[in-house]
Design a protein around this motif. Structure first.
Motif, mmCIF file in Angstrom:
data_model
loop_
_atom_site.group_PDB
_atom_site.id
_atom_site.type_symbol
_atom_site.label_atom_id
_atom_site.label_comp_id
_atom_site.label_asym_id
_atom_site.label_seq_id
_atom_site.Cartn_x
_atom_site.Cartn_y
_atom_site.Cartn_z
ATOM 1 N N UNK A 15 0.901 -1.228 -0.126
ATOM 2 C CA UNK A 15 0.029 0.090 -0.100
ATOM 3 C C UNK A 15 0.877 1.347 -0.026
ATOM 4 N N UNK A 16 0.342 2.392 -0.466
ATOM 5 C CA UNK A 16 0.721 3.796 -0.428
ATOM 6 C C UNK A 16 -0.323 4.650 -0.389
ATOM 7 N N UNK A 17 -0.349 5.463 0.973
ATOM 8 C CA UNK A 17 -1.396 6.315 1.177
ATOM 9 C C UNK A 17 -0.657 7.632 1.637
ATOM 10 N N UNK A 18 -1.579 8.815 1.241
ATOM 11 C CA UNK A 18 -1.275 10.102 1.112
ATOM 12 C C UNK A 18 -2.229 10.674 2.355
ATOM 13 N N UNK A 19 -1.569 12.007 2.959
ATOM 14 C CA UNK A 19 -2.584 12.488 3.828
ATOM 15 C C UNK A 19 -3.724 13.183 3.179
ATOM 16 N N UNK A 20 -3.927 13.430 1.750
ATOM 17 C CA UNK A 20 -4.994 13.554 1.187
ATOM 18 C C UNK A 20 -5.986 12.521 0.865
ATOM 19 N N UNK A 21 -5.624 11.428 1.272
ATOM 20 C CA UNK A 21 -6.689 10.149 1.210
ATOM 21 C C UNK A 21 -6.407 9.527 0.068
ATOM 22 N N UNK A 22 -5.281 9.566 -0.960
ATOM 23 C CA UNK A 22 -5.010 8.997 -2.041
ATOM 24 C C UNK A 22 -4.370 7.671 -1.663
ATOM 25 N N UNK A 23 -4.683 6.745 -2.482
ATOM 26 C CA UNK A 23 -4.380 5.274 -1.987
ATOM 27 C C UNK A 23 -4.018 4.443 -3.323
ATOM 28 N N UNK A 24 -2.828 3.912 -3.207
ATOM 29 C CA UNK A 24 -2.450 3.084 -4.391
ATOM 30 C C UNK A 24 -2.001 1.697 -3.802
ATOM 31 N N UNK A 25 -2.684 0.598 -4.448
ATOM 32 C CA UNK A 25 -2.338 -0.787 -3.822
ATOM 33 C C UNK A 25 -2.211 -1.654 -4.945
#
Length: 698
Positions: A115-125
């Motif tokens: 997973x990779x998640x950002x403070x803006x709520x973007x999510x890549x998995x």
């Protein structure tokens, strides 16, 4: 103490033959008395201790294997976090980043998702879906409008079956792995949880995640996480076999079951706290109070006798930051059953062998005498330092063969000893018969230091085994040159070689030999580099410093360990000159002391007059055999010496002009530009005291 005392003939005593016969007679008499006691001891004490020892070894092995299971997962997370922080990887919706996540998930078979998640709520998995199939999940809330994306990655690393909708309500920022990583601000392992986003084979598995926050310049970029399922953990420990009925359990800090081997229908209890009812449902008969740790777990093994004899050990898993525990339960019968049979058979065999001993004692005693005489001759050969011939003893007796092998090993060890200490010194030591002692004498010697340029970079770019192989080939080549030029190899320090001439044997041509050695080392290095280039290994450059002067030469160290070496200012100067090469872009620098001794035998180029770190006394330094024709070198030296004389007199403008003229005539020269810059700096600073010496104190 004399070494030769070790080889003195011992006084006469009882013959070996008589001793052996008496020994076997007494031994057989005692065997009948102690055999029962020995067997009892073996069965009731030794075998129990052996069982405990076996469990401890298995416990240690299990811990290391579990650490190896988790270690690459944590390393993947740390590496990826570092790559993102350093800008090597740019997370986002790009194809490259999705393929990178796919490579992370595919890197280790135990990884289920990345997973990779950002403070803006973007999510890549990227999630594993079968052996070689993966799914891509992509939520980009920072875009306008938001992007919701789902696709699959086939075995050819191609993204296909793209869909633009998925779970819009999923927000990684409220997930345990994201929140805990930011709260702890370090690599963390979260408690077991389930996610509606991650389905495996039609059900939602229990998950285990590790995560790491990534910051740059104090700003949170996001959180990277890797997930495994507890199914993989159970499958992993199922492969670890201690005995047929051994039970291995892994618990979290709440004593919830993470993985287990053995137990009836145990899969449905994964993720739940261990209770007596759970053990009963899994047909595990052992009491709960004996299984769960009542204090800090350790490798202490406890033996219980209720519900049969069994051993229990508990310990913390060091692979994670949470208090996970490994519990191993081993029935005593699994270990002791086969060993009891083996112990009985061994006792019977021992008795039979001892009974046969009396019959063959006389024969053995006869066979021992002759080989022992041969061994005595071999010890005399060692005393005389005759080490080339192998030790060959014609005997079928194992003990004598062992002694023969030991003497042969002693010869080889002494031959190896000659590689650590100069051969001449070793021969003198054996000839004198004295033990080496601490001490030294002031001796006129010439020293050489050789170091590989940018060796640290080479070690970083190549595996340790490969670096060791080529470094050993380099050392072998250079050491042979030193030996052929009558030098004494002092030591290797990392990639550095230290050698000197003039000790332990005097050498009136010591400076000449040292300079020839340096020239030969550079020539042979070119041959090595050509060979290494064909083997796809980096070419290397070496820097050499040579100095001649007085030094204390002798044995330095303690009573336990000595080193035959040289100490003093002359040694330090040679070492510093090797380092100074990097300033003047040269390969070999010699001091004025060495130059004075061999200036008619070799070509030199004056470089500077310097005072190295740790010394006030100045010394002129020269480059040995610069890569210039004789005519160019002659003209260069004349022009340089004129410019250098003006420089030493602090006529900065004139010196700058003369050195710039040198640069025009010799554009490949690296020294003249250095002096132009130095004169310009000195002109600007206008030092009040100037003696023409450049001091290298930094």
């Amino acid at each position: 103490m004399k070494l030769k005392s070790l080889f003195q003939t011992p006084p006469k005593g009882i013959s070996i033959r008589t001793i052996l016969v008496l020994f076997y007679i007494l031994l057989i008499g005692l065997v009948s008395i102690i055999l029962i006691a020995v067997n009892q001891y073996l069965l009731n004490h030794v075998l129990i201790n052996y069982t405990v020892h076996t469990i401890k070894q298995t416990n240690t092995y299990l811990e290391s294997q579990i650490e190896k299971y988790f270690y690459p997962i944590a390393e993947n997370v740390l590496d990826t976090a570092r790559y993102i922080e350093e800008g090597v990887i740019e997370p986002g919706p790009s194809y490259k980043f999705k393929i990178y996540l796919h490579e992370v998930a595919n890197d280790e078979p135990q990884i289920f998702a990345a997973f990779w998640a950002t403070p803006q709520g973007d999510f890549y998995s990227v999630k594993r879906e079968g052996r070689r199939r993966f799914e891509v999940w992509h939520i980009e809330r920072s875009s306008t409008p938001p992007v919701y994306y789902y696709a699959k990655i086939n075995p050819a690393n191609q993204i296909q079956d793209v869909r633009k909708k998925l779970e819009e309500h999923y927000d990684p920022r409220i997930r345990p792995w994201y929140k805990t990583a930011i709260e702890k601000n370090r690599l963390i392992w979260v408690d077991v949880y389930q996610s509606t986003l991650l389905m495996k084979d039609g059900y939602f598995p229990e998950l285990l995640a590790t995560a790491m926050p990534v910051y740059k310049d104090g700003k949170l970029l996001g959180v990277f996480s890797v997930v495994i399922t507890l199914d993989e953990l159970t499958d992993f420990i199922q492969k670890i076999k201690i005995s047929e009925h051994t039970i291995i359990m892994i618990l979290d800090h709440n004593n919830s079951l993470l993985a287990i081997t053995g137990g009836y229908n145990s899969d449905r209890f994964i993720g739940y706290p261990v209770t007596a009812e759970m053990l009963a449902a899994m047909h595990i008969k052992y009491p709960l109070k004996n299984i769960l740790p009542t204090q800090e777990p350790s490798q202490q093994i406890r033996r219980y006798t209720d519900q049969g004899r069994y051993f229990v050990t508990q310990q913390i898993i060091k692979a994670t930051n949470n208090a996970w525990k490994v519990i191993i339960i081993v029935p005593e019968a699994d270990i002791l059953g086969p060993l009891k049979t083996i112990a009985l058979i061994s006792a019977l065999i021992m008795l039979a062998v001892l009974l046969l001993g009396i019959g063959i004692a006389n024969y053995i005693s006869k066979k021992i005498a002759a080989p022992i005489q041969e061994l005595v001759k071999e010890t005399e050969a060692i005393k005389n330092f005759e080490l080339d011939k192998p030790t060959i003893i014609h005997s079928k007796i194992a003990e004598l063969q062992t002694v023969s092998a030991a003497i042969d090993a002693m010869k080889k060890s002494l031959q190896s000893f000659k590689r650590y200490v100069p051969t001449l010194l070793v021969k003198k030591l054996f000839t004198s018969g004295h033990v080496a002692e601490v001490g030294g004498a002031l001796t006129h010697i010439t020293l050489l230091f050789a170091d590989i340029k940018d060796f640290t970079h080479i070690t970083e770019e190549n595996p340790p085994a490969r670096v060791t192989y080529y470094l050993s080939e380099y050392f072998e080549t250079m050491s042979r040159i030193i030996h052929d030029r009558h030098g004494t190899l002092d030591k290797y320090v990392g990639d550095l070689i230290m050698a000197f001439w003039g000790a332990p044997s005097s050498d009136k041509f010591q400076a000449q030999h040292a300079c020839k050695t340096a020239i030969d080392m550079l020539k042979q290095l070119k041959v090595l580099n050509l060979k290494w280039q064909q083997e796809d290994f980096a070419s290397i450059t070496i820097r050499i410093g040579i100095n001649t002067g007085n030094a204390i030469v002798g044995n330095v160290g303690s009573t336990e360990r000595l080193n035959y070496t040289a100490l003093g200012d002359s040694v330090n100067l040679a070492s510093r000159l090797q380092e100074v090469n990097k300033i003047y872009h040269t390969n070999v620098i010699v001091s004025e002391h060495t130059h004075q001794a061999v200036k008619s035998l070799f070509r030199f180029k004056l470089l500077d007059r310097i005072a190295v770190r740790g010394k006030q006394q100045a010394v002129c330094i020269y480059e040995l055999e610069p890569e210039m024709s004789d005519e160019d070198l002659k003209n260069y030296n004349a022009k340089f010496e004129k410019a250098f004389d003006v420089y030493q007199k602090a006529h900065w403008d004139e010196a700058i002009y003369l050195f710039q003229q040198l640069m025009l005539h010799y554009p490949d020269d690296k020294v003249a530009p250095l002096f132009v810059a130095r004169c310009q700096d000195l002109k600007e600073k206008n030092p009040t005291t100037w003696d023409g010496v450049w001091r290298l104190y930094e």
